[in-house]
Structures are given as structure tokens and as C-alpha cells.
Enzyme design. Structure first.
Site, PDB file in Angstrom:
ATOM      1  N   SER A  33       0.858  -1.195   0.000  1.00 24.28           N
ATOM      2  CA  SER A  33       0.000   0.000   0.000  1.00 24.28           C
ATOM      3  C   SER A  33       0.884   1.230   0.000  1.00 24.28           C
ATOM      4  O   SER A  33       1.811   1.329   0.793  1.00 24.28           O
ATOM      5  CB  SER A  33      -0.845   0.077   1.279  1.00 24.28           C
ATOM      6  OG  SER A  33      -1.510  -1.103   1.517  1.00 24.28           O
ATOM      7  N   HIS A  64      -4.281  -1.029  -3.971  1.00 23.74           N
ATOM      8  CA  HIS A  64      -3.679  -2.153  -4.701  1.00 23.74           C
ATOM      9  C   HIS A  64      -4.410  -2.252  -6.045  1.00 23.74           C
ATOM     10  O   HIS A  64      -5.584  -2.592  -6.081  1.00 23.74           O
ATOM     11  CB  HIS A  64      -3.872  -3.465  -3.935  1.00 23.74           C
ATOM     12  CG  HIS A  64      -3.124  -3.552  -2.641  1.00 23.74           C
ATOM     13  ND1 HIS A  64      -1.858  -4.063  -2.553  1.00 23.74           N
ATOM     14  CD2 HIS A  64      -3.462  -3.203  -1.385  1.00 23.74           C
ATOM     15  CE1 HIS A  64      -1.441  -4.033  -1.298  1.00 23.74           C
ATOM     16  NE2 HIS A  64      -2.407  -3.502  -0.563  1.00 23.74           N
ATOM     17  N   HIS A  86      -4.322 -11.086   0.470  1.00 25.52           N
ATOM     18  CA  HIS A  86      -4.214 -11.169   1.929  1.00 25.52           C
ATOM     19  C   HIS A  86      -5.160 -12.248   2.458  1.00 25.52           C
ATOM     20  O   HIS A  86      -6.248 -12.449   1.916  1.00 25.52           O
ATOM     21  CB  HIS A  86      -4.600  -9.836   2.582  1.00 25.52           C
ATOM     22  CG  HIS A  86      -3.802  -8.650   2.120  1.00 25.52           C
ATOM     23  ND1 HIS A  86      -4.135  -7.916   1.013  1.00 25.52           N
ATOM     24  CD2 HIS A  86      -2.697  -8.075   2.652  1.00 25.52           C
ATOM     25  CE1 HIS A  86      -3.262  -6.931   0.864  1.00 25.52           C
ATOM     26  NE2 HIS A  86      -2.378  -7.002   1.834  1.00 25.52           N
ATOM     27  N   TYR A  88      -6.847 -11.909   5.103  1.00 24.68           N
ATOM     28  CA  TYR A  88      -8.064 -11.264   5.632  1.00 24.68           C
ATOM     29  C   TYR A  88      -9.113 -11.009   4.553  1.00 24.68           C
ATOM     30  O   TYR A  88     -10.266 -10.718   4.853  1.00 24.68           O
ATOM     31  CB  TYR A  88      -7.737  -9.961   6.390  1.00 24.68           C
ATOM     32  CG  TYR A  88      -7.136  -8.848   5.561  1.00 24.68           C
ATOM     33  CD1 TYR A  88      -7.890  -8.121   4.641  1.00 24.68           C
ATOM     34  CD2 TYR A  88      -5.804  -8.499   5.724  1.00 24.68           C
ATOM     35  CE1 TYR A  88      -7.343  -7.107   3.895  1.00 24.68           C
ATOM     36  CE2 TYR A  88      -5.238  -7.477   4.981  1.00 24.68           C
ATOM     37  CZ  TYR A  88      -6.017  -6.791   4.062  1.00 24.68           C
ATOM     38  OH  TYR A  88      -5.455  -5.792   3.321  1.00 24.68           O
ATOM     39  N   GLU A  89      -8.713 -11.119   3.280  1.00 18.02           N
ATOM     40  CA  GLU A  89      -9.702 -10.968   2.204  1.00 18.02           C
ATOM     41  C   GLU A  89     -10.523 -12.244   2.037  1.00 18.02           C
ATOM     42  O   GLU A  89     -11.436 -12.291   1.215  1.00 18.02           O
ATOM     43  CB  GLU A  89      -9.000 -10.628   0.879  1.00 18.02           C
ATOM     44  CG  GLU A  89      -8.368  -9.247   0.889  1.00 18.02           C
ATOM     45  CD  GLU A  89      -7.530  -8.992  -0.355  1.00 18.02           C
ATOM     46  OE1 GLU A  89      -8.080  -8.493  -1.346  1.00 18.02           O
ATOM     47  OE2 GLU A  89      -6.329  -9.310  -0.329  1.00 18.02           O
ATOM     48  N   ALA A 116       3.217  -1.825   4.008  1.00 17.62           N
ATOM     49  CA  ALA A 116       2.941  -0.791   4.986  1.00 17.62           C
ATOM     50  C   ALA A 116       2.848  -1.490   6.336  1.00 17.62           C
ATOM     51  O   ALA A 116       2.301  -2.592   6.425  1.00 17.62           O
ATOM     52  CB  ALA A 116       1.619  -0.107   4.664  1.00 17.62           C
ATOM     53  N   MET A 214       0.059  -7.019   8.008  1.00 22.30           N
ATOM     54  CA  MET A 214      -0.877  -8.096   7.656  1.00 22.30           C
ATOM     55  C   MET A 214      -0.482  -8.824   6.377  1.00 22.30           C
ATOM     56  O   MET A 214      -1.336  -9.429   5.723  1.00 22.30           O
ATOM     57  CB  MET A 214      -2.294  -7.510   7.499  1.00 22.30           C
ATOM     58  CG  MET A 214      -2.776  -6.735   8.713  1.00 22.30           C
ATOM     59  SD  MET A 214      -4.335  -5.902   8.387  1.00 22.30           S
ATOM     60  CE  MET A 214      -4.438  -4.793   9.810  1.00 22.30           C
ATOM     61  N   SER A 215       0.788  -8.746   6.010  1.00 24.39           N
ATOM     62  CA  SER A 215       1.208  -9.408   4.762  1.00 24.39           C
ATOM     63  C   SER A 215       2.618  -9.963   4.932  1.00 24.39           C
ATOM     64  O   SER A 215       3.077 -10.202   6.044  1.00 24.39           O
ATOM     65  CB  SER A 215       1.166  -8.404   3.604  1.00 24.39           C
ATOM     66  OG  SER A 215       2.152  -7.414   3.764  1.00 24.39           O
ATOM     67  N   ASN A 238       2.251   4.326  10.284  1.00 21.13           N
ATOM     68  CA  ASN A 238       1.583   4.826  11.499  1.00 21.13           C
ATOM     69  C   ASN A 238       2.275   4.192  12.689  1.00 21.13           C
ATOM     70  O   ASN A 238       2.873   3.129  12.542  1.00 21.13           O
ATOM     71  CB  ASN A 238       0.099   4.414  11.504  1.00 21.13           C
ATOM     72  CG  ASN A 238      -0.062   2.912  11.372  1.00 21.13           C
ATOM     73  OD1 ASN A 238       0.045   2.364  10.263  1.00 21.13           O
ATOM     74  ND2 ASN A 238      -0.270   2.238  12.476  1.00 21.13           N
ATOM     75  N   HIS A 250      -7.196   3.222   7.872  1.00 17.26           N
ATOM     76  CA  HIS A 250      -6.550   2.837   6.612  1.00 17.26           C
ATOM     77  C   HIS A 250      -6.160   4.098   5.836  1.00 17.26           C
ATOM     78  O   HIS A 250      -5.165   4.108   5.112  1.00 17.26           O
ATOM     79  CB  HIS A 250      -7.481   1.942   5.784  1.00 17.26           C
ATOM     80  CG  HIS A 250      -6.835   1.410   4.535  1.00 17.26           C
ATOM     81  ND1 HIS A 250      -5.679   0.654   4.555  1.00 17.26           N
ATOM     82  CD2 HIS A 250      -7.162   1.541   3.216  1.00 17.26           C
ATOM     83  CE1 HIS A 250      -5.330   0.349   3.312  1.00 17.26           C
ATOM     84  NE2 HIS A 250      -6.214   0.876   2.487  1.00 17.26           N
TER      85      HIS A 250
HETATM   86  N1  HPA Z   1      -1.104  -2.816  12.151  1.00 19.35           N
HETATM   87  C1  HPA Z   1      -1.195  -3.812  11.238  1.00 19.35           C
HETATM   88  N2  HPA Z   1      -1.008  -3.637   9.961  1.00 19.35           N
HETATM   89  C2  HPA Z   1      -0.692  -2.409   9.532  1.00 19.35           C
HETATM   90  C3  HPA Z   1      -0.572  -1.328  10.412  1.00 19.35           C
HETATM   91  C4  HPA Z   1      -0.792  -1.549  11.790  1.00 19.35           C
HETATM   92  O1  HPA Z   1      -0.703  -0.637  12.635  1.00 19.35           O
HETATM   93  N3  HPA Z   1      -0.254  -0.235   9.657  1.00 19.35           N
HETATM   94  C5  HPA Z   1      -0.177  -0.664   8.363  1.00 19.35           C
HETATM   95  N4  HPA Z   1      -0.443  -1.975   8.286  1.00 19.35           N
END
Ligand code: HPA
Length: 275
Positions: A33, A64, A86, A88-89, A116, A214-215, A238, A250
Site C-alpha cells: 500500500s 492495490h 491477503h 483477511y480478504e 505498509a 498483515m502481509s 503509522n 486505513h
Molecule cells: N497494524 C497492522 N497492519 C498495519 C498497520 C498496523 O498498525 N499499519 C499498516 N499496516
């Protein structure tokens, strides 16, 4: 769970299609991302949509684009995947790593994985770039689970040096040359899609994580199984939950990713040039 023969047939069909449409390369980049503009810098570029590739799902996450590019950067032809699958999808673990196995089948030897991530290490700041030195798999699954196919590599792959030492040294040198500050730390992969709680982030810090996302972890596992060299780079979009008092969104991930994109592209392009 997909049967190995069925999965191998899917890999063959997807790889044959890509081969018929794009110039191939021995290096590939998976764009996380916020690295969305990377393909704009490719010359001699051609692309295909994931919807055209047999057995490739369509990415559902904003940021994406769902395209596979072939192009030249830093004097080297590469393949670039804009969009990953992912867990989670709703994909099963084997589908999460389908693209990595297709790349292997196409002859890719070096895989640059970008993502990210949330900063767990309190010394980090949003916008930092972090070289992944190692990972912790808390995704809740291993993508290699299931009946094995010898073509994928070893049944029990070694993960001692999952993130290639030489590639990391190369990335450090490129960062230094371009005056880019580069953190280095441990990436912890979780399933998502909810962000973590502050208590979970405190736990991850205790476990030795510097960043969370998450990847990447399943992709690295599949790539290492097939013998590819892996470089992982996170954009800390973040600070993780509870480290800063703000709630996570997000949108923040996308906005910080966009702000850091110039540096990120310089780093990744520089590494490709130096390979
Ligand atoms: N947590 C999990 N996945 C992420 C985060 C986060 O804070 N930021 C970007 N992807």
C-alpha cells in the site's frame, strides 16, 4: 485446502499466461500500500490485469491496483506486482502465496517484498522506512501446510536467514548513498484485518517485534521454500495502537505511504540498480 496437483496446475496455467504476455525477468517486486506510483517510473513497460491471469483473484483493497507489470528500472528488467492477496480478504493460505509461486515458476530468483506496517518500536516515527531483518509469524497459519509438491522446494525449509544478508547490506549502502534514513528490525505478521489493540502491541514489543503488518510473512515463507532471495522493506505508515493516542485508520496508512513514496521508490529502484 487445494490438492497439490490442482494447485500446481493452476501455477502452470497462470505462469504460461504471463509468459505469453510479458517479457520476463529474474527480479520481482511486490508493491505494498502506498507504493502505487512505482510502475510510473518503469520504462519499456507492459502490463496485464490480474483479472486476465488464470486463477488470480482480484485484489479488494484500496491502494492495490491488481496489475502485473514488466518494465525496466535502474537498467534492469523487473516484474512488479501491484496488489497482493491477503488472508483477511478470505483467501486460503495457498492462494495468499499463489503469485509468489507463479513468480518462481517464471524464473524469478530475487524477490523484493514491500509493505505498509505499524511501528511497534517506540523510537520509530510514521514515515520511517524499515529493512526487515527477520519476522515473527503470528498469522495463525503457515502457507506451506498441506500435502507437498516437490516442485515448490523443501518440505521443511530453513528460515535462519529468511531476509538475505547481502541484499540487506546492499539496501543499507543504497540508503546511505541517497541519504535515506533506514531502520532495521523485526516484522511481525498478523492476520488482520482489524488493527491490534494496545495490549497486543505491548505483547508484540515484548516478543521482539519492531513493526506489525498483515502481509509479507507468508510470501517470504513460500519464497524461501522455493530458494528465492528475499529483501523485505516496510514503510512505517503509522505508530501501532496505543503507542500514539490517535485511533488508526486505513486512510492514515495510505496518506503516510503516499508522503513517503518518493524515498521508498528511490530506495527500491536503487537496490534494483545495484543488484
Ligand atoms: N497494524 C497492522 N497492519 C498495519 C498497520 C498496523 O498498525 N499499519 C499498516 N499496516
Amino acid at each position: 485446502m487445494i490438492e497439490p496437483q490442482v494447485l500446481q496446475r493452476q501455477i502452470n496455467e497462470a505462469a504460461a499466461y504471463v509468459k505469453s504476455r510479458l517479457p520476463l525477468a529474474d527480479t520481482a517486486v511486490v508493491l505494498g500500500s502506498g507504493l502505487g506510483d512505482f510502475p510510473d517510473g518503469l520504462s519499456e513497460r507492459s502490463e496485464i490485469a490480474y483479472t486476465e491471469i488464470p486463477h488470480f483473484p482480484q485484489p479488494t483493497v484500496p491502494g492495490h491496483s491488481g496489475k502485473l507489470y514488466s518494465g525496466v528500472v535502474g537498467g534492469r528488467r523487473i516484474l512488479a506486482l501491484s496488489g497482493r492477496f491477503h488472508y483477511y480478504e478470505g483467501h486460503d493460505p495457498q492462494t495468499v502465496v499463489l503469485a509468489v509461486r507463479v513468480l518462481h515458476q517464471l524464473g524469478v530468483k530475487t524477490l523484493l517484498l514491500t509493505n505498509a506496517a505499524g511501528g511497534v518500536n517506540a523510537a520509530y516515527s510514521a514515515g520511517d522506512l524499515m529493512l526487515i531483518s527477520d519476522h515473527i509469524n503470528l498469522c495463525g497459519y503457515n502457507p506451506l501446510r498441506g500435502l507437498h509438491c516437490a516442485q515448490w522446494g523443501e518440505r521443511f525449509p530453513d528460515m535462519t536467514c529468511a531476509y538475505d544478508k547481502e541484499l540487506r547490506e546492499l539496501a543499507r549502502q543504497v540508503a546511505k548513498r541517497h541519504d535515506i534514513e533506514l531502520r532495521e528490525g523485526v516484522y511481525c505478521g498478523l492476520a488482520g484485518p482489524s488493527f491490534e489493540t494496545p495490549a497486543e502491541i505491548r505483547m508484540l514489543a515484548l516478543l521482539g517485534a519492531d513493526a506489525v503488518g498483515m502481509s509479507t510473512v507468508p510470501e517470504t515463507i513460500a519464497a524461501r521454500q522455493s530458494g528465492m532471495r528475499v529483501l523485505g522493506v516496510s514503510c512505517i505508515t503509522n505508530m501501532a495502537a496505543g503507542i500514539s493516542p490517535q485511533p488508526l485508520t486505513h486512510q492514515e496508512v495510505m496518506d503516510t505511504g503516499r508522503a513517503a513514496m518518493g524515498r521508498f521508490i528511490t530506495l527500491i529502484s536503487g537496490v534494483i540498480e545495484a543488484l
